[in-house]
Enzyme design. Structure first.
Site, short mmCIF file in Angstrom:
data_model
loop_
_atom_site.label_atom_id
_atom_site.label_comp_id
_atom_site.label_asym_id
_atom_site.label_seq_id
_atom_site.Cartn_x
_atom_site.Cartn_y
_atom_site.Cartn_z
N TYR A 42 51.48 31.25 -13.03
CA TYR A 42 50.27 31.41 -12.33
C TYR A 42 50.28 30.04 -11.26
O TYR A 42 50.28 30.11 -10.03
CB TYR A 42 48.99 31.70 -12.74
CG TYR A 42 47.77 31.74 -11.86
CD1 TYR A 42 47.74 32.84 -11.03
CD2 TYR A 42 47.06 30.57 -11.91
CE1 TYR A 42 46.52 32.84 -10.19
CE2 TYR A 42 45.69 30.62 -10.97
CZ TYR A 42 45.64 31.88 -10.33
OH TYR A 42 44.57 31.84 -9.27
N SER A 91 37.57 22.86 -7.25
CA SER A 91 37.61 24.24 -6.62
C SER A 91 36.28 24.94 -6.86
O SER A 91 35.58 24.85 -7.96
CB SER A 91 38.97 24.84 -7.42
OG SER A 91 38.96 26.17 -7.04
N GLN A 117 35.37 22.25 -2.57
CA GLN A 117 36.27 23.37 -2.14
C GLN A 117 35.50 24.62 -2.23
O GLN A 117 34.99 25.12 -3.22
CB GLN A 117 37.77 23.52 -2.67
CG GLN A 117 38.31 24.55 -1.82
CD GLN A 117 38.39 25.78 -2.77
OE1 GLN A 117 38.12 25.64 -3.72
NE2 GLN A 117 38.51 26.88 -1.72
N TYR A 121 35.53 28.72 -0.76
CA TYR A 121 36.37 29.86 -0.02
C TYR A 121 35.06 30.65 0.96
O TYR A 121 33.93 30.64 0.77
CB TYR A 121 36.59 31.07 -1.05
CG TYR A 121 37.85 30.38 -2.07
CD1 TYR A 121 39.11 30.43 -1.42
CD2 TYR A 121 37.60 30.19 -3.33
CE1 TYR A 121 40.20 29.96 -2.14
CE2 TYR A 121 38.69 29.80 -4.22
CZ TYR A 121 40.16 29.70 -3.67
OH TYR A 121 41.07 29.32 -4.39
N THR A 132 38.17 26.54 2.73
CA THR A 132 39.66 27.33 2.57
C THR A 132 39.49 28.34 3.48
O THR A 132 38.81 29.37 3.17
CB THR A 132 40.10 27.37 1.40
OG1 THR A 132 40.11 26.07 0.42
CG2 THR A 132 41.33 28.29 1.39
N ARG A 138 51.40 38.19 -5.28
CA ARG A 138 52.07 37.39 -6.26
C ARG A 138 52.80 37.92 -7.49
O ARG A 138 52.11 38.30 -8.32
CB ARG A 138 51.08 36.05 -6.78
CG ARG A 138 50.52 35.44 -5.63
CD ARG A 138 49.35 34.66 -6.07
NE ARG A 138 48.46 34.11 -4.87
CZ ARG A 138 47.41 33.43 -5.04
NH1 ARG A 138 46.86 33.43 -6.19
NH2 ARG A 138 46.85 32.90 -3.95
N LYS A 187 40.61 23.83 5.42
CA LYS A 187 42.09 23.82 4.90
C LYS A 187 42.43 25.21 5.11
O LYS A 187 42.28 26.33 4.93
CB LYS A 187 41.80 23.46 3.41
CG LYS A 187 42.95 23.69 2.41
CD LYS A 187 42.92 23.53 1.16
CE LYS A 187 43.78 23.16 -0.09
NZ LYS A 187 44.88 24.52 0.04
N HIS A 214 49.01 27.01 1.65
CA HIS A 214 48.45 27.35 0.14
C HIS A 214 49.45 27.37 -1.09
O HIS A 214 49.63 28.03 -1.78
CB HIS A 214 47.78 28.79 0.18
CG HIS A 214 46.54 28.88 -0.61
ND1 HIS A 214 45.37 28.74 -0.21
CD2 HIS A 214 46.41 29.07 -1.99
CE1 HIS A 214 44.40 29.05 -1.03
NE2 HIS A 214 45.00 29.25 -2.31
N ARG A 235 51.40 30.39 -1.57
CA ARG A 235 50.95 31.37 -2.41
C ARG A 235 50.41 32.54 -1.71
O ARG A 235 49.70 33.54 -2.37
CB ARG A 235 49.75 30.85 -3.43
CG ARG A 235 50.56 29.92 -4.47
CD ARG A 235 49.53 28.87 -5.27
NE ARG A 235 48.62 29.91 -5.99
CZ ARG A 235 48.66 30.45 -7.09
NH1 ARG A 235 49.99 30.03 -7.53
NH2 ARG A 235 48.10 30.79 -7.49
#
EC number: 1.1.-.-
Length: 396
Positions: free
Chosen positions: A24, A106, A127, A129, A155, A164, A251, A275, A278
């Site tokens: 991961y 995060s 951070q 989202y 972000t 992924r 970001k 990222h 990713r």
């Protein structure tokens, strides 16, 4: 085991961690082309060696957003840090704090804001989202402000999750994922004891505090999947700018026009980032994207960069390409998974030593002296000239 570089920590982490966790953090999107190019392109950047410069008073110190940094490095926001080491976010934050650099928490951390912030002396960064649940975003911002977080890292390159493939094969997702993860955990006793048993709770601290219930790995995947917001635009970010009165960093910038939009929006900084490879495979590596972005907005906004940085030489390369500061992601996570706070502290010491060697041999006494003149052939408009032969080779 001898540890002399981030690659040594990576090898150790692969032995210690259950495969679903190692892959991961180690994997990327699709065929992982961009993931590889991030590292390879940066390693192709050639520096000019300069001699007899009297480097006895060399300094790595710099200032960003009115914060003094011992070197132009911060720890990047990494989700699920607390699954790689016992209360991993706290351990990583302590290592960064002791070294005099920022730690970025995060949104999807295991340890909540209220656990990490009191553990360190300097204000941490937070951070966030772009999510459909604006109530959660407001709640997170309020908690970050209350905890004394100094800088918001917003972000914007995840309006939808990346594809992924490794995750499906490793057990992070896919058929019978929960059973596969359990079987992996019990066959990795060091991790099972240190983190699986003694690192609890394994909630997503910032989310569970808002939802009012425990949130495990399945909740993490489900909640995030339902909350990414592909409709977001610069207009939607205005209320965040009004709400957050500290430095705000965007970001996920890879294009000069987006960088100019960030300046027009009033952001204090940008992170040139894909990222870590990713999200969208096939986009430019950060090393390739950075020069044109720096050419467009250098001096108008703080430029940070991540993706592909594995050592102090890479830090110097990124700064020569136009960054003011870099963010470390996977490199510190490998060290954290291997040896916790001590591992991250040792990695930061290695990076500092590597930077000093690179600066000494390029004749740069200070961070401000690391410029495009430090490159062998300077900068092209789109990518460093040192990368041009490789680019031509790829086109053939």
């Amino acid at each position: 085991m001898i540890i002399s570089a981030a690659s040594d920590y990576r090898a150790a982490a692969q032995r210690i961690l259950p495969p679903f966790l190692f892959h991961y953090m180690d994997g990327g999107a699709y065929s992982e082309y961009t993931l590889r190019r991030n590292v390879e392109d940066l390693s192709e950047v050639a520096l000019r060696q300069r001699i007899l410069k009297n480097m006895s008073d060399l300094s790595l110190e710099t200032t960003l957003f009115n914060e003094k940094l011992s070197m132009p490095v911060a720890l990047a926001p990494v989700g699920l840090c607390g699954m790689y080491a016992r209360r991993g976010e706290v351990q990583a934050a302590k290592a960064a704090d002791a070294h005099g650099i920022p730690f970025t928490l995060s949104t999807v951390s295991v340890c909540p804001i209220e656990e990490v912030a009191p553990a360190i002396k300097r204000p941490m960064w937070f951070q966030l989202y772009v999510l459909r649940d604006r109530g959660f975003m407001r709640n997170a911002l309020e908690r970050a402000k209350a905890a004394g977080c100094s800088t918001l890292v917003f972000t914007v390159d995840m309006p939808t999750p990346g594809a992924r493939y490794r995750d499906a094969h490793s057990g992070m997702s896919g058929p019978n994922a929960a059973m596969r993860r359990y079987l992996q955990a019990v066959t990795h006793p060091q991790w099972a004891w240190d983190v699986g048993l003694n690192g609890r709770p394994h909630d997503l601290g910032n989310i569970s505090a808002y939802l009012g219930k425990p949130t495990g790995l399945e909740d993490y995947i489900g909640w995030l999947g339902n909350n990414f917001d592909p409709s977001i635009s610069w207009k939607d970010l205005e209320w965040i700018r009004d709400f957050w009165d500290g430095p705000m960093v965007i970001k996920g910038i890879l294009d000069p026009e987006d960088a100019r939009d960030a300046v027009r929006f009033g952001a204090d900084g940008i992170v040139v980032s894909n990222h870590g490879g990713r999200q969208l495979d096939g986009v430019l590596s950060s090393a390739r994207a950075l020069p044109a972005i720096a050419d467009a907005v250098k001096g108008d906004i703080a430029i940070l960069a991540d993706s592909g940085i594995r050592n102090g030489l890479d830090v110097v390369r990124m700064i020569a390409l136009g960054a003011d500061t870099v963010l470390l992601g996977r490199a510190f996570l490998y060290a954290l998974a291997t040896a916790g706070q001590a591992g991250v502290a040792n990695l930061l010491n290695l990076i500092e030593k590597e930077m000093k060697v690179a600066m000494t041999l390029t004749g740069a006494k200070s961070i401000s002296e690391i410029t495009q003149d430090s490159l062998v052939q300077g900068l092209g408009k789109e990518l460093p000239a040192a990368l041009a032969p490789m680019a031509k080779g790829n086109a053939a």
